[in-house]
Design a protein around this motif. Structure first.
Motif, PDB file in Angstrom:
ATOM      1  N   CYS A 132       0.824  -1.213   0.000  1.00 45.65           N
ATOM      2  CA  CYS A 132       0.000   0.000   0.000  1.00 45.65           C
ATOM      3  C   CYS A 132       0.857   1.261   0.000  1.00 45.65           C
TER       4      CYS A 132
ATOM      5  N   THR B 212       2.201   1.949  -3.268  1.00 42.32           N
ATOM      6  CA  THR B 212       1.250   2.531  -4.202  1.00 42.32           C
ATOM      7  C   THR B 212       1.524   4.027  -4.362  1.00 42.32           C
TER       8      THR B 212
ATOM      9  N   GLY C 184       4.193   4.240  -6.612  1.00 40.95           N
ATOM     10  CA  GLY C 184       3.682   3.757  -7.891  1.00 40.95           C
ATOM     11  C   GLY C 184       2.915   4.822  -8.653  1.00 40.95           C
ATOM     12  N   CYS C 185       2.725   6.017  -8.042  1.00 44.06           N
ATOM     13  CA  CYS C 185       2.071   7.127  -8.754  1.00 44.06           C
ATOM     14  C   CYS C 185       3.120   7.805  -9.629  1.00 44.06           C
TER      15      CYS C 185
ATOM     16  N   PRO D  36      -4.403  -4.562  -2.610  1.00 45.08           N
ATOM     17  CA  PRO D  36      -3.905  -3.281  -2.115  1.00 45.08           C
ATOM     18  C   PRO D  36      -4.916  -2.164  -2.346  1.00 45.08           C
TER      19      PRO D  36
ATOM     20  N   ASP E  97      -6.271   1.423  -4.012  1.00 46.40           N
ATOM     21  CA  ASP E  97      -6.259   1.907  -5.391  1.00 46.40           C
ATOM     22  C   ASP E  97      -5.524   3.259  -5.453  1.00 46.40           C
ATOM     23  N   LYS E  98      -4.665   3.403  -6.472  1.00 47.55           N
ATOM     24  CA  LYS E  98      -3.831   4.595  -6.640  1.00 47.55           C
ATOM     25  C   LYS E  98      -4.666   5.882  -6.707  1.00 47.55           C
TER      26      LYS E  98
ATOM     27  N   CYS F  47     -11.807  -1.348  -6.643  1.00 50.64           N
ATOM     28  CA  CYS F  47     -10.815  -1.964  -7.530  1.00 50.64           C
ATOM     29  C   CYS F  47     -11.190  -1.759  -8.991  1.00 50.64           C
TER      30      CYS F  47
ATOM     31  N   ASN G  15       5.085  -1.733 -14.507  1.00 51.84           N
ATOM     32  CA  ASN G  15       3.768  -1.877 -13.884  1.00 51.84           C
ATOM     33  C   ASN G  15       2.671  -2.079 -14.919  1.00 51.84           C
TER      34      ASN G  15
ATOM     35  N   ARG H 114      -3.565  -6.210 -12.272  1.00 46.32           N
ATOM     36  CA  ARG H 114      -3.247  -5.212 -11.242  1.00 46.32           C
ATOM     37  C   ARG H 114      -1.757  -5.311 -10.956  1.00 46.32           C
TER      38      ARG H 114
ATOM     39  N   VAL I 202      -0.005  -4.443  -8.000  1.00 42.70           N
ATOM     40  CA  VAL I 202       0.249  -5.023  -6.682  1.00 42.70           C
ATOM     41  C   VAL I 202      -0.809  -6.107  -6.467  1.00 42.70           C
TER      42      VAL I 202
END
Lengths: 264, 431
Positions: free
Chosen positions: A19, A22, A25-26, A140, A142-143, A195, B147, B156, B158
């Motif tokens: 998480c 994440t 991950g942006c 996880p 969500d972004k 999701c 990714n 997805r 992750v």
């Protein structure tokens, strides 16, 4: 206009790191986020660890040790707003499966010297220990929802995160219902949206990553799962994953476990 | 009287999970090195008992948010081993393809956001971006492509939803995959360019006589398959893992430590081990980058792991492009796996090295025994040996410089503490 940027801290408890990653991950938004807020404490990403207090604390992971139970109280005292990110922090996570078992037996199963391991009997959500301002769901998370939550707290408004079910997202995405069309067991009717109905999009049933939605009717869904041929012990297991300790899923799994026992 | 020094780091930054370091020296001797792992235990091997074998990929994915594929695929391989089924052809192509995505996102995260700031003197990539905007932007774009590959095949990035025992729930069409081709070609070029820049960094002169252990495969650089191989000549099937390694529980770590059973020596897993044992099977442009980076045939300087990791980023992009060329959508999205009683084994090359799974099932497919070994728990002993050797050679450094170098020596391994806990806090004590 005040020149001071709000400060952000990211904390980790028992978790897989998915998480908080994440946030890293942006990829398109990270540098802009770091312009708008000061990422003051995020040890997984930076060796500069500024002292608190912090305007917004994002908390990942569940409370599983006496030391962590103390640490979350210190973090709460030093945080203006505290938001939990993900199923571990919000519901106790997959490690809350210990709540249904004997944790000493678990320790003996994994470790040669169980006496060296300090752990609590349960894996608790953060809200069981301190007041929480907002809980972000997902295993996880969500972004887009994470960015919405950070944005909302920076501007002092309530996050706009839908409380409906995966079913609603599934219909909007135009997927064929896997349960109606193919008889595939699916937790979509009782599971919190977020999701984007990924699993039905892959021709599989929802397995509940985001936990129970607002006012779910789990017994009605369980009756359908039985009708589709799932055995009681399978129904126990389907509710016992990453959100096993959330009220609705816990009660529903316990109800079926009792019934299984009665059947002998 | 000899002087005692202690060097401590109570909470290591830029590693995944919670750990600490403690070093104590007496005069000119390093007396004690402890890599402590205080990440709370989560007991995966215990709560897998009593679960259906088909649940293992989704449950074990939650061990790690950075390398979920390593767990999903290791668990799937072990279950397929029990059931006696083989997944090959286009399904195997897809498995290798999504694993390339995981190598890219995990390696790029570590090389540019966690490790490179050490070399360039920044606390983090965000601060580094003020002086090196193009470097950081290109890194973020490479990570994003990794990714995207995870999402395209797995649904997805992750905890992907689309992988299961026997294959996938839904296979993508060749047209869907073709959408990422231009990005992969850009990524290959960007990785090679970044690799040339990184080869010019200052590396401390430090080499160790490691025993490298990695999967070895006759036809390909190992990701999903291979035999266990080592630089001392071990060659054995995956099911010999428990004979080759022994696991010990030490008081300062919630991650079990592994050593080679025969010699008691630490094993070194990960990119440098894969490179040492499989260099000749790299793809052409990745092989060329390795040569231009001055890596030779074997790299024994752990600080240069950043170069090997970058070679593997280039490899993963190049290999993904090749896989796109050969992929044809299969008729079935998975091979049917019916349960039977028995024990199965699975090992794949996670970004940090071999990730081992062993499960025993009953005849209804219920898990009766589980063992999972994350690469970082195996590497703990090598990390401690590196710290011992490095501090011994650099006792002349002042405490703060020595502490910084020690943290860097740990980050050389891209330790994933969250994974290994079934893992870190640095204290250096000088007496």
């Amino acid at each position: 206009m005040s020149a001071r940027r709000p400060t952000l801290a990211v904390w980790k408890f028992a978790s897989c790191d998915g998480c908080q990653l994440t946030l890293l991950g942006c990829e398109d938004e990270l540098l802009a986020v770091a312009d708008a807020i000061q990422i003051a404490y995020f040890p997984e990403a930076s060796s500069a660890m500024a002292e608190g207090p912090w305007d917004l604390s994002l908390v990942e992971g569940s409370i599983t040790t006496p030391h962590d139970a103390e640490r979350i109280r210190e973090i709460r005292r030093a945080s203006r707003h505290l938001v939990t990110i993900g199923a571990c922090a919000t519901a106790g996570g997959i490690q809350a499966l210990r709540n249904f078992a004997d944790v000493e037996a678990f320790t003996r199963q994994v470790y040669a010297r169980p006496d060296w391991i300090k752990t609590l009997a349960t894996s608790d959500p953060i809200a069981a220990h301190v007041p929480v301002d907002f809980e972000l769901r997902g295993c996880p998370i969500d972004k887009a929802q994470l960015l919405e939550v950070i944005n909302a707290f920076v501007y002092g408004r309530r996050p706009q995160v839908p409380q409906s079910s995966v079913c609603e997202e599934c219909k909007r995405a135009g997927h064929v219902c896997v349960m109606v069309a193919h008889g595939t067991p699916c937790l979509g009717p009782v599971t919190h949206a977020g999701c984007g109905a990924l699993c039905p999009g892959c021709h599989r049933g929802c397995y509940g990553c985001f936990g129970p939605k607002e006012t779910p009717n789990a017994p009605a869904l369980s009756a359908w799962l039985e009708h589709l041929g799932m055995k009681r012990e399978e129904i126990v297991r389907v509710y016992r994953t990453f959100n096993a300790n959330s009220d609705t899923f816990r009660e529903e799994s316990l109800r079926h476990e009792r019934d299984t026992d009665h059947q002998g | 009287m000899s002087e005692t020094r202690t060097i401590k780091v109570d909470y290591l930054a830029r590693v995944e999970g919670e750990g600490a370091l403690y070093v104590r020296t007496e005069g000119d001797r390093v007396e004690e090195v402890k890599l402590s792992i205080f990440e709370p235990p989560r007991f995966f091997e215990a709560f897998l008992l009593g679960r259906d074998f088909r649940e293992a990929p989704d449950i074990t994915a939650r061990i790690c948010g950075i390398c979920p594929i390593a767990y999903q695929m290791g668990a799937s391989h072990a279950m397929e081993d029990v059931c006696g089924v083989k997944v090959d052809g286009s399904l195997q192509t897809l498995r290798r393809l999504i694993y390339c995505g995981e190598w890219i996102e995990s390696h790029v995260l570590h090389v540019f956001m966690l490790h490179l700031p050490d070399f360039l003197g920044y606390p983090d990539a965000i601060t580094m971006a003020r002086d090196q905007p193009d470097l950081v932007r290109n890194a973020l774009r490479m990570k994003k492509i990794g990714n995207a590959l995870m999402r395209l095949v797995g649904g997805r990035e992750v905890h992907p939803v689309n992988l299961k025992v026997g294959g996938f729930y839904r296979t993508p069409t060749a047209e869907e995959l073709a959408g990422v081709r231009a990005d992969l070609a850009w990524g290959l070029e960007a990785a090679c360019e970044a690799g040339e820049f990184l080869a010019g960094l200052d590396f401390p002169g430090f080499e160790m006589d490691y025993e490298f252990v990695a999967l070895v495969h006759p036809d390909e650089y190992p990701i999903t398959h291979g035999e266990l191989g080592s630089t001392s000549g071990i060659r054995a099937p995956v099911n010999a893992y428990d004979r080759i390694f022994r696991e010990d529980h030490v008081v300062h770590s919630t991650a079990l430590q592994s050593r080679l059973t025969d010699t008691g020596r630490p094993a070194f897993l990960g990119p440098m081990a894969r490179f040492a044992l499989n260099r000749e099977r790299l793809t052409p442009q990745a092989s060329d980058l390795a040569q231009r980076s001055g890596l030779g045939d074997v790299c024994r300087n752990p600080f240069k792991s950043i170069l090997v990791r970058t070679v593997e980023i280039a490899f993963a992009f190049e290999e993904a492009l090749r896989l796109l060329d050969v992929y044809q959508r299969p008729d079935a999205s998975a091979v049917e796996a019916a349960p039977r009683a028995g024990t199965g084994f699975g090992a794949t090359e996670a970004p940090r090295g071999i990730c081992y799974h062993r499960y025993t099932l009953d005849d209804e497919g219920i898990i009766r025994d589980a063992k999972i070994v994350a690469p970082t728990s195996v590497n703990q002993a090598s990390i401690e040996a590196d710290l011992h050797g490095f501090v011994q050679n650099h006792l002349d450094l002042p405490d703060d410089q020595l502490r910084h170098r020690c943290e860097q020596a740990i980050r050389n391994y891209d330790p994933c503490i969250s994974c290994s806990t079934h893992f870190l806090d640095l204290t250096i004590e000088r007496r």
